[in-house]
Design an enzyme around this catalytic site. Structure first.
Site, PDB file in Angstrom:
ATOM      1  CG  HIS A 174      38.216  39.585  39.933  1.00 10.03           C
ATOM      2  ND1 HIS A 174      38.190  38.229  39.867  1.00 10.03           N
ATOM      3  CD2 HIS A 174      38.393  40.010  38.672  1.00 10.03           C
ATOM      4  CE1 HIS A 174      38.350  37.846  38.608  1.00 10.03           C
ATOM      5  NE2 HIS A 174      38.481  38.916  37.849  1.00 10.03           N
ATOM      6  CG  ASP A 227      38.125  29.192  37.050  1.00 10.43           C
ATOM      7  OD1 ASP A 227      38.772  29.489  38.067  1.00 10.43           O
ATOM      8  OD2 ASP A 227      38.315  29.729  35.942  1.00 10.43           O
ATOM      9  CG  HIS A 233      33.920  35.349  38.449  1.00  8.20           C
ATOM     10  ND1 HIS A 233      34.246  35.856  39.686  1.00  8.20           N
ATOM     11  CD2 HIS A 233      35.067  34.829  37.955  1.00  8.20           C
ATOM     12  CE1 HIS A 233      35.541  35.649  39.909  1.00  8.20           C
ATOM     13  NE2 HIS A 233      36.054  35.014  38.881  1.00  8.20           N
ATOM     14  CE  LYS A 276      39.794  29.814  31.890  1.00  9.93           C
ATOM     15  NZ  LYS A 276      39.952  31.076  32.586  1.00  9.93           N
TER      16      LYS A 276
HETATM   17  C1  BG6 Z   1      39.343  34.084  37.660  1.00  5.72           C
HETATM   18  C2  BG6 Z   1      39.384  32.705  37.079  1.00  5.72           C
HETATM   19  O1  BG6 Z   1      38.564  34.100  38.822  1.00  5.72           O
HETATM   20  O2  BG6 Z   1      38.797  34.986  36.713  1.00  5.72           O
HETATM   21  C3  BG6 Z   1      40.167  32.697  35.781  1.00  5.72           C
HETATM   22  O3  BG6 Z   1      39.959  31.802  38.006  1.00  5.72           O
HETATM   23  C4  BG6 Z   1      39.652  33.740  34.834  1.00  5.72           C
HETATM   24  O4  BG6 Z   1      40.121  31.411  35.173  1.00  5.72           O
HETATM   25  C5  BG6 Z   1      39.547  35.096  35.520  1.00  5.72           C
HETATM   26  O5  BG6 Z   1      40.556  33.822  33.745  1.00  5.72           O
HETATM   27  C6  BG6 Z   1      38.860  36.097  34.612  1.00  5.72           C
HETATM   28  O6  BG6 Z   1      38.942  37.380  35.186  1.00  5.72           O
HETATM   29  P1  BG6 Z   1      38.910  38.680  34.281  1.00  5.72           P
HETATM   30  O7  BG6 Z   1      38.857  39.797  35.255  1.00  5.72           O
HETATM   31  O8  BG6 Z   1      40.122  38.665  33.427  1.00  5.72           O
HETATM   32  O9  BG6 Z   1      37.655  38.569  33.460  1.00  5.72           O
END
Ligand code: BG6
Length: 478
Positions: free
Chosen positions: A173, A230, A235, A326
């Site tokens: 995403h 994760d 990402h 986190k």
């Molecule tokens: C997810 C992770 O893919 O992305 C999570 O599994 C994380 O741990 C999240 O909190 C963060 O997404 P965003 O869009 O809030 O930055």
């Protein structure tokens, strides 16, 4: 851009992701007029309920997670009429005939596998056996896409038994975030940046994805994963690829993915002393990581910082510092391209010490700014200051800048359009694991203990040292 009429089946349609992200996102597309009248969304899950029951569940989900749109009750009711539901048994035969019956129409078909990866194979197989999918169908899969190279390969092979790569949409995403795409527009749509985008002009690059949330609630998943699996493997790696890749010949799925793949393959192994892993401590009544994870002996990292190198001509000698964690000071994600010092400055003392920094803010305050040096206004002599040349979309683009849509809705619409540009290809995912696996195996073999850090901080001290040792500084998390 309009899309063709579609049937979107969401396996795991009653799950957390569907209720929090997918359905509220689709509702926003509906409001934007992007859901052709005959399109349907079909929830499929184990729970025994009918379409009315499902509509009630999604009505509540929109009320809870729908943002500003949640008050538009007439529109919500109109949207809900597009929803159907099928109770289905992923591992057995229950419900498949009903789904086949529903899917008789000649429209775009997409199947969102919002379920545990262990079910991917069973779903793919049943879609095939019941002749529901067809050669034009698209499937959407979510991370985690494997937990190492072997499991990712297995998943790819399983999907490949029934689907061609051109039908498989692996969602990351982060690729759907507005600024991430704008990064490409800025890089490749302007004369200004590309000529300076290399080791002659760039000192280093920082990528930070900081979160304020802990892992409470998802501790059992997270503890087997950690920040590397994760966040970094997917990402951060994708962000790194977009920053570092060569210009693709066209803005087209495979041209772009070929270039990203080359970056991953050029990543050097990371030395252990260039990796800092951290775990958050307790603060007041807030539990520590180990309490959240319900694992008092956990060595899993909730924070990681690392210094990476890309072995190619463009980036030789330019460190890429990555960090994510986190319970940090602020929710703030940014890519910063820090340019080198001027070869010679005509100014003296402190006035000579200024740098250009291109900062790409993913969230919050999506935008891009370029730090440039100018003269401080006023009669005080030639004093220089750094000011941001701000391209924050909301200001630069007026009203339309406020409508920055959520990553999921954008990506789902791309699936319906059949555009794979912002999705990961199987070989990319495997290459990313090929790079991360030895790093993880390395710290496991060393019994590396993560450094503790205070919630609300910028992570462990050692992460700061990682840059200080090089005479550099992290950008502030704010
Ligand atoms: C997810 C992770 O893919 O992305 C999570 O599994 C994380 O741990 C999240 O909190 C963060 O997404 P965003 O869009 O809030 O930055």
């Amino acid at each position: 851009i309009p899309v063709d009429p579609f049937d979107l089946v969401i396996f795991g349609g009653t799950g957390d992701l569907a209720r929090r992200k997918i359905l509220p996102g689709l509702f926003r597309r509906f409001l934007a007029g992007q859901m052709p009248p005959s399109s349907r969304i079909i929830g499929a899950a184990r729970s025994d309920m009918d379409a009315e029951g499902y509509r009630g569940m999604i009505r509540e989900a929109i009320a809870e997670f729908g943002g500003d749109e949640r008050d538009q009750s007439d529109q919500i009711e109109a949207f809900l009429t597009r929803l159907e539901y099928v109770a289905i048994d992923a591992m057995g035969d229950g419900g498949w005939a009903d789904l086949a019956e529903l899917m008789q129409r000649d429209v775009v078909r997409a199947f969102y596998f919002s379920v545990a990866p262990s079910l991917f194979g069973a779903l793919a197989e049943r879609l095939h056996v019941h002749k529901i999918a067809g050669p034009q169908a698209r499937i959407v899969v979510e991370k985690p896409f494997g937990r190492d190279l072997d499991t990712a390969r297995e998943l790819n092979q399983t999907l490949a038994e029934h689907f061609d790569e051109s039908q498989i949409y692996r969602i990351d995403h982060y690729l759907g975030k507005e600024t991430v795409q704008n990064l490409m527009a800025v890089r490749f749509g302007n004369m200004l940046f590309e000529p300076l985008w290399n080791n002659h002009y760039v000192d280093h690059i920082q990528i930070t994805v900081a979160e304020t949330v802990g892992v409470g609630g998802r501790g059992s998943y997270y503890d087997k994963s950690g920040a590397m699996r994760d966040m970094v493997q997917n990402h951060l790696m994708q962000l790194l690829c977009l920053i570092a890749m060569e210009p693709p010949s066209r803005f087209e799925a495979d041209a772009l993915r070929d270039e990203k793949l080359k970056v991953i393959r050029a990543l050097e192994p990371v030395a252990p002393h260039h990796i800092v892993r951290g775990q958050y401590e307790a603060r007041g009544d807030e539990p520590s990581y180990r309490e959240d994870a319900e694992n008092p002996k956990s060595f899993t990292e909730s924070f990681i910082a690392m210094k990476c190198h890309i072995a190619n001509w463009r980036w030789a000698g330019v460190p890429f510092y990555l960090r994510t964690g986190k319970k940090l000071r602020a929710r703030s994600s940014e890519i910063a391209v820090v340019y080198k010092d001027l070869g010679h400055s005509i100014f003296e003392g402190d006035e000579a010490r200024h740098r250009n920094i291109l900062s790409i803010r993913l969230q919050p305050n999506e935008g891009i700014d370029m730090q440039v040096t100018i003269k401080e206004p006023g009669p005080g002599g030639m004093r220089l200051v750094d000011v941001p040349l701000d391209l924050t979309f909301a200001e630069a683009l007026g009203e339309s800048g406020h409508e920055i849509s959520d990553a999921y809705e954008r990506l789902i619409m791309d699936v319906i359009r059949g555009n794979q540009t912002l999705f990961m290809r199987g070989d990319e995912v495997e290459a990313a694991w090929r790079w991360t696996d030895p790093l993880i195996e390395g710290w496991e073999a060393r019994n590396d203990v993560p450094k503790l850090y205070e919630p609300g901080s910028s992570g462990p001290e050692d992460a700061l040292m990682l840059m200080h040792r090089d005479g550099r500084r992290w950008r502030e998390i704010k």
